[in-house]
Design a protein around this motif. Structure first.
Motif, PDB file in Angstrom:
ATOM      1  N   LYS A   4      49.583  31.019  48.275  1.00 21.03           N
ATOM      2  CA  LYS A   4      48.752  31.962  47.531  1.00 21.03           C
ATOM      3  C   LYS A   4      47.291  31.734  47.886  1.00 21.03           C
ATOM      4  O   LYS A   4      46.847  30.599  48.059  1.00 21.03           O
ATOM      5  N   LYS A   6      43.151  31.798  47.286  1.00 20.86           N
ATOM      6  CA  LYS A   6      42.245  31.367  46.209  1.00 20.86           C
ATOM      7  C   LYS A   6      41.031  32.287  46.187  1.00 20.86           C
ATOM      8  O   LYS A   6      40.632  32.815  47.234  1.00 20.86           O
ATOM      9  N   ILE A   7      40.445  32.450  45.024  1.00 23.45           N
ATOM     10  CA  ILE A   7      39.272  33.314  44.871  1.00 23.45           C
ATOM     11  C   ILE A   7      38.147  32.904  45.822  1.00 23.45           C
ATOM     12  O   ILE A   7      37.460  33.755  46.387  1.00 23.45           O
ATOM     13  N   SER A   8      37.990  31.614  46.027  1.00 26.40           N
ATOM     14  CA  SER A   8      36.926  31.126  46.906  1.00 26.40           C
ATOM     15  C   SER A   8      37.143  31.524  48.374  1.00 26.40           C
ATOM     16  O   SER A   8      36.229  31.438  49.185  1.00 26.40           O
ATOM     17  N   GLU A   9      38.353  31.971  48.710  1.00 25.13           N
ATOM     18  CA  GLU A   9      38.672  32.328  50.092  1.00 25.13           C
ATOM     19  C   GLU A   9      38.459  33.807  50.411  1.00 25.13           C
ATOM     20  O   GLU A   9      38.589  34.205  51.571  1.00 25.13           O
ATOM     21  N   LEU A  46      44.633  39.310  44.305  1.00 31.41           N
ATOM     22  CA  LEU A  46      44.562  37.920  43.846  1.00 31.41           C
ATOM     23  C   LEU A  46      44.868  37.817  42.357  1.00 31.41           C
ATOM     24  O   LEU A  46      45.631  36.948  41.933  1.00 31.41           O
ATOM     25  N   GLU A  49      48.359  37.852  41.699  1.00 31.81           N
ATOM     26  CA  GLU A  49      49.052  36.760  42.381  1.00 31.81           C
ATOM     27  C   GLU A  49      49.948  37.277  43.505  1.00 31.81           C
ATOM     28  O   GLU A  49      51.047  36.784  43.731  1.00 31.81           O
TER      29      GLU A  49
END
Length: 166
Positions: A4, A6-9, A46, A49
Motif C-alpha cells: 500500500k 503512503k501519503i508521503s509518497e 489512498l 486504501e
C-alpha cells in the motif's frame, strides 16, 4: 515488493506518472496529461486504501489502483458479469526507464490475485484506444474488449473497456 502507498509518497507517485505521461506523449500516445492522473485522484485512492506501489531498492518504480468502485463512465458498458463486487484497475504505471522488465506483469498479477481474494467475479479496466501496446498486454492476459468510453478531458479518442472473468 508491492505494498500500500503512503501519503508521503504522493509527490514521488506524481513524478512517476508525469514521466509516463511525457514518455507516452513523445511516442504519440496522448493518454495522460497535466490534468490526469491528478494528485486529488491519488489522494482519493489512498484514502480508500486502493493505491499500491511497486518498490525496488527503496524507489517506487510502479503503481496500480485496485478498486471496488465502478466509475459512472463504466455503467453504459455491456459487461460479461453482473455489476456486483467487481474489481477495477486504474492508473497502472511503470517508470519509462524500467518498462519491458516484467514490472507491469507483476502489478497485474498482484491486482488479479487481490481481486480473487475479494471474491470478485471479474476484473475490469480501460485502456486508451491509441495505446496498442497496452491493448496487446491485456489481451494476452485473457482480457476481452467489450466496449468504448470517453474521457473528454484526456482525449477525443475512446478508451476501450476490458474484462477478465475470474
Amino acid at each position: 515488493m508491492i505494498r500500500k502507498a503512503k501519503i508521503s509518497e504522493i509527490p514521488d507517485i506524481l513524478r512517476l506518472t508525469q514521466s509516463c505521461a511525457a514518455h507516452m506523449t513523445a511516442n504519440g500516445i496522448f493518454q495522460w496529461n497535466e490534468a490526469y492522473p491528478s494528485k486529488a485522484a491519488f489522494e482519493t485512492d489512498l484514502s480508500r486504501e486502493e493505491l499500491f506501489v511497486l518498490e525496488k531498492e527503496n524507489s517506487i518504480v510502479g503503481t496500480v489502483v485496485v478498486s471496488t468502485k465502478m466509475d459512472k463512465e463504466y455503467q453504459a458498458v455491456l459487461w460479461t458479469t453482473p455489476n456486483k463486487g467487481n474489481s477495477y484497475i486504474h492508473r497502472l504505471s511503470v517508470h519509462p526507464d524500467l518498462q519491458g522488465k516484467g514490472y507491469a506483469r507483476q502489478l497485474m498479477d498482484f491486482a488479479e490475485a487481490k481481486a480473487k481474494e475479494m471474491q470478485a467475479p471479474s476484473v475490469r479496466l480501460d485502456t486508451f484506444s491509441q495505446n496498442k501496446r497496452n491493448q496487446r498486454f491485456y489481451e494476452r492476459r485473457g482480457y476481452r474488449r467489450l466496449g468504448d468510453i470517453y474521457f473528454p478531458k484526456q482525449s477525443e479518442h475512446p478508451f476501450h473497456c476490458y474484462e477478465l472473468v475470474l
